[in-house]
Motif scaffolding. Sequence first.
Motif, PDB file in Angstrom:
ATOM      1  N   GLN A 437       0.827  -1.212   0.000  1.00 39.04           N
ATOM      2  CA  GLN A 437       0.000   0.000   0.000  1.00 39.04           C
ATOM      3  C   GLN A 437       0.858   1.257   0.000  1.00 39.04           C
ATOM      4  OE1 GLN A 437      -2.950   0.197   3.077  1.00 39.04           O
ATOM      5  NE2 GLN A 437      -3.931  -1.730   2.491  1.00 39.04           N
ATOM      6  N   GLN A 439       1.046   4.392   1.591  1.00 38.96           N
ATOM      7  CA  GLN A 439       0.494   5.110   2.744  1.00 38.96           C
ATOM      8  C   GLN A 439       0.874   6.592   2.750  1.00 38.96           C
ATOM      9  OE1 GLN A 439       2.002   1.863   5.520  1.00 38.96           O
ATOM     10  NE2 GLN A 439       0.136   2.477   6.584  1.00 38.96           N
ATOM     11  N   ALA A 488       0.491  -2.963   4.633  1.00 39.52           N
ATOM     12  CA  ALA A 488       0.788  -1.608   5.096  1.00 39.52           C
ATOM     13  C   ALA A 488       1.610  -1.699   6.365  1.00 39.52           C
ATOM     14  CB  ALA A 488      -0.504  -0.838   5.364  1.00 39.52           C
ATOM     15  N   SER A 490       1.343  -1.057   9.499  1.00 39.35           N
ATOM     16  CA  SER A 490       0.314  -0.803  10.502  1.00 39.35           C
ATOM     17  C   SER A 490       0.757  -1.409  11.822  1.00 39.35           C
ATOM     18  CB  SER A 490      -0.999  -1.455  10.068  1.00 39.35           C
ATOM     19  OG  SER A 490      -0.872  -2.873  10.115  1.00 39.35           O
TER      20      SER A 490
END
Length: 558
Positions: A437, A439, A488, A490
């Motif tokens: 991803q 981000q 991602a 995260s």
Amino acid sequence: MIPENRVKRKARKAKKPCPCPSAPCIVRPRGQKERMNDKTIISRLSDQAARLAAHPLTSLFENEPQRMQRLSVQAPGLYADFSKQKVDETALAALLDFAEAKNLGGFFTAMRAGEPVNLSENRAAQHMALRAPEGETFKALGETISNTIAAERARMRAFADELRNGQRKGITGRALRTLVHIGIGGSDLGPRLLMQALKRYHAPGMDVRFAANLDAADINDALGGCDPETTLVIVVSKSFATAETLANARAARAWLVQHLGEDAPAQHMAAVSTNLKATADFGIQDENVFAMHDWVGGRYSLWSSVGLSVMAALNEGVFEDLLAGAAAMDDHALRTPVAQNAPLLSGLIQFWNRNFLHMKARAIVPYAARLALLPAYLQQLIMESNGKSVRADGTPADLVASPIIFGAEGTNAQHAFFQQLHQAPDPVPVDFIGFTQDQEHNPGHHQGVLANMLAQSRALMSGAPAPKDAPHKNFPGNRPSTTLLMEALSPFSLGALLAFYEHETVAQAVLCGINPFDQWGVELGKHVAMEVLSHLEKNTTEGMDPSTAALIERIAKP
């Protein structure tokens, strides 16, 4: 792939304890029959390594149509591609046999059950308990610890919420908004990594600074620009006796007293320690001291109260999501057969690289600027855990559990040490870590980062022949790598990634028969440092070796 949004943490039924004797057999002195089996499989592995030496990596894809499927694993939070490692189906079968002979899965079951897998200190290693969902039962040496963990986590959460919401005040009545985290090693690297990696999740108005080094510049930089009235110092030391940490804590205390008076430490200092007497003598109130436990080592402890500053400085729930990602990887490591078990399979491959392909180093290259501290964190995790030459049973180790770990973030690393990775005579396996991803909302940058990561792993494997008139442009290729892909960066995926490397590290230790949970190698330097300090203070050299004596004399010169 598991979604990156917050995952609801459901209680799981604990796996039944290992039926093995107390303290698993794989770290106790082994019987002659077992050793003969070990030697037989080691001989097979040596034969496989010799056979594969004649086959370049690219040919393994041609010879094994199912290679990608066999050597790729989907785990919680990440996808692991081992297909560019120098191992094929036959060699992998021998490695899996060795894992079975070493009772690799049994060790993890015994660790989960709280058996004394840390033999030299007769302790359990229950870092998994620190991130387990509420409702699961964990024990350490037969004593239930789950309620203690839940209670301490609740204390952490309440303290962190008060800080984040501006409810915890300093001596002048102003909210404490700047946290100065003082620790070293496992009490510093983990929280420091988390704060950088999860920067986009920072709580508004909260600032965290770190001091670890004995060099006074570190604590001076941490305190520089801080307002004493709004600063909370958190001292992290299990024994509250670590020399570097205490020196920095004293400096921070003196700074607080200078600006706010002798009563300031009671409201402007907290600690993570087991030594309540020492913290009280230091002026820290018991209610501001959070527990550490002897069943978790420093480099496995960021999931505990060691992460208090992180919990307070990140948005509500972020720390819990980090724990959830690690717990999901724990479940995968405990319940998945080794051949499909991402961290254990990675441990087998790294064991193979070090002991049979004789690769003495390993590079960690995350293609994410916010993971710039990951190589240093993993350097401590792997090398302090496994950099040993004595087996857990006290006999000399005949297998090596740790290479030299180094690394940096891509793409910067490409302009530092990738020259050596591509053309030096000694191949170095590389871990490439990337995220699918974007981000940062900059597609051009993100696609460029991914392209560079994939290109480097491909180039290391495939190489390129030199033109006839330019031998210096030869790229031999045939250099192994692993690629870890996540959606991602995260909290959940980061927790899963760090737990992946913890389990991989333990797996390599088990395969080599060593104890990954002690660190006696750090002690000698501490004792010698105290001796040398005494000589420096007295300006004497008696009993010193000639080199050290000459250096002391040179330092003493005006």
